[in-house]
Enzyme design. Structure first.
Site, PDB file in Angstrom:
ATOM      1  CB  ALA A  43      42.679  44.104  46.730  1.00  0.00           C
ATOM      2  CG  HIS A  44      47.393  44.225  48.134  1.00  0.00           C
ATOM      3  ND1 HIS A  44      48.010  43.090  48.591  1.00  0.00           N
ATOM      4  CD2 HIS A  44      46.532  44.577  49.105  1.00  0.00           C
ATOM      5  CE1 HIS A  44      47.552  42.756  49.771  1.00  0.00           C
ATOM      6  NE2 HIS A  44      46.635  43.649  50.110  1.00  0.00           N
TER       7      HIS A  44
END
Length: 331
Positions: free
Chosen positions: A243-244
């Site tokens: 994820a980011h």
């Protein structure tokens, strides 16, 4: 058909020959499936029971295997069977798909894109504005590389992969089919009236180091700001989510179906087992191992092995499971 004598194979492995065979080796195979012209492997004593019934004429064996090969059969004793088998597999690796032209006429390439010497671009690929490819990059058919992305020398990108804008990819990487790099991170907040969800823009990018391998259908999301980073030498299995704003150090391993939530940090040499999940804003320190199926909700110390949901010291968790089994059994 490629074939080798036992002596030719051993010259590469530099092992210890036990026994002899006049058979020519045409490839490697599992011990229970091998035929008389194939080499197999016995990585530990527990697999020696299969040798007598195996049709293989040769086997790579670890130093602690004490059985003898038998008539017209041979063992090559090596220090590390897995690494030796990797070298044997390299001998029989098939040639990759052939490019009849270095740049297929159906590829769409922006006039500002820069393509390094020896690079190959397959059918229906797309290269956007100011994309830069290093030397000997290979893009198989149907790869998309969007604006201002840079890809280093000798990187291979398989079909269906999409690399979004402004990503930086190192040299000697391999991205398997349908990898997604640089898609928006997953971020939403309730609106002020509470009637809908507001999308949080993600304006960062993804930076991937050298010699990184990413398996099919895995995703690496762009950062909200700054960069999502994957360090040199990381190996990522199929169906993995990163994820980011997550940051991976050097030589980390993530097995299939595992995932990192936003802003997770993995230091060097971390191993994440299959289907393990890591909570956002968590740090896994160097050399730690997260066992398969575990759920990590807090930081993990360097070198520690954790197991379970929520994850804790693996030995403690195994003791708990054993205690529960005894209680249930005695009811």
């Amino acid at each position: 058909m490629t074939s080798y004598s036992i002596s030719e194979i051993n010259n590469i492995l530099k092992g210890e020959l036990i026994g002899d065979t006049d058979q020519t080796i045409i490839g490697p195979e599992e011990i229970q499936k091998a035929n008389a012209n194939q080499i197999t492997f016995i990585g530990s004593k527990k697999y020696t029971k299969y040798w007598e019934d195996s049709k293989a004429c040769a086997a790579l064996v670890s130093k602690d295997v004490e059985i003898l090969p038998g008539d017209n059969r041979v063992f090559i004793k090596v220090k590390n069977v897995d690494l030796a088998m990797a070298k044997v597999l390299e001998l029989f690796t098939l040639m990759p798909p052939v490019f009849e032209t270095e740049i297929h006429p159906t590829a769409v390439i922006h006039k500002t894109a820069k393509i390094g010497k020896g690079s190959k671009i397959g059918a229906n690929c797309y290269l956007g504005k100011d994309v830069e490819l290093g030397k000997n990059v290979v893009l198989y058919p149907n790869v998309c590389v969007f604006d201002e992305t840079c890809i280093g020398d000798n990187t291979i990108v398989w079909s269906g992969t999409v690399i979004r804008e402004r990503c930086i990819i190192g040299s000697n990487c391999i991205f398997h089919t349908n990898v997604s790099i640089g898609a928006d991170g997953f971020g939403y907040r309730p609106s002020e009236d509470g009637q809908q969800l507001v999308k949080i823009p993600h304006i960062g990018n993804v930076i991937i180091g050298n010699s990184v391998e990413i398996g099919a259908n895995s995703c690496v999301d762009r950062a909200k700001f700054s960069s999502t980073i994957i360090g040199d030498g990381c190996k990522i299995d199929n169906l993995v989510q990163i994820a980011h704003n997550s940051v991976m150090g050097r030589s980390c391993i993530m097995a299939g179906h595992s995932g990192l939530a936003g802003s997770v940090t993995l230091e060097d040499g971390v191993i994440i087992g299959g289907s393990a999940s890591i909570k956002d804003h968590t740090t896994i320190h160097s050399g730690a191992t997260i066992c398969a199926g575990s759920g990590v909700i807090g930081d993990v110390e360097a070198g520690k092995t954790v197991l379970g949901y929520p994850a804790q010291d693996a030995r403690d968790m195994l003791k708990q499971w054993a205690t529960v089994r005894r209680i249930v059994k005695n009811k």
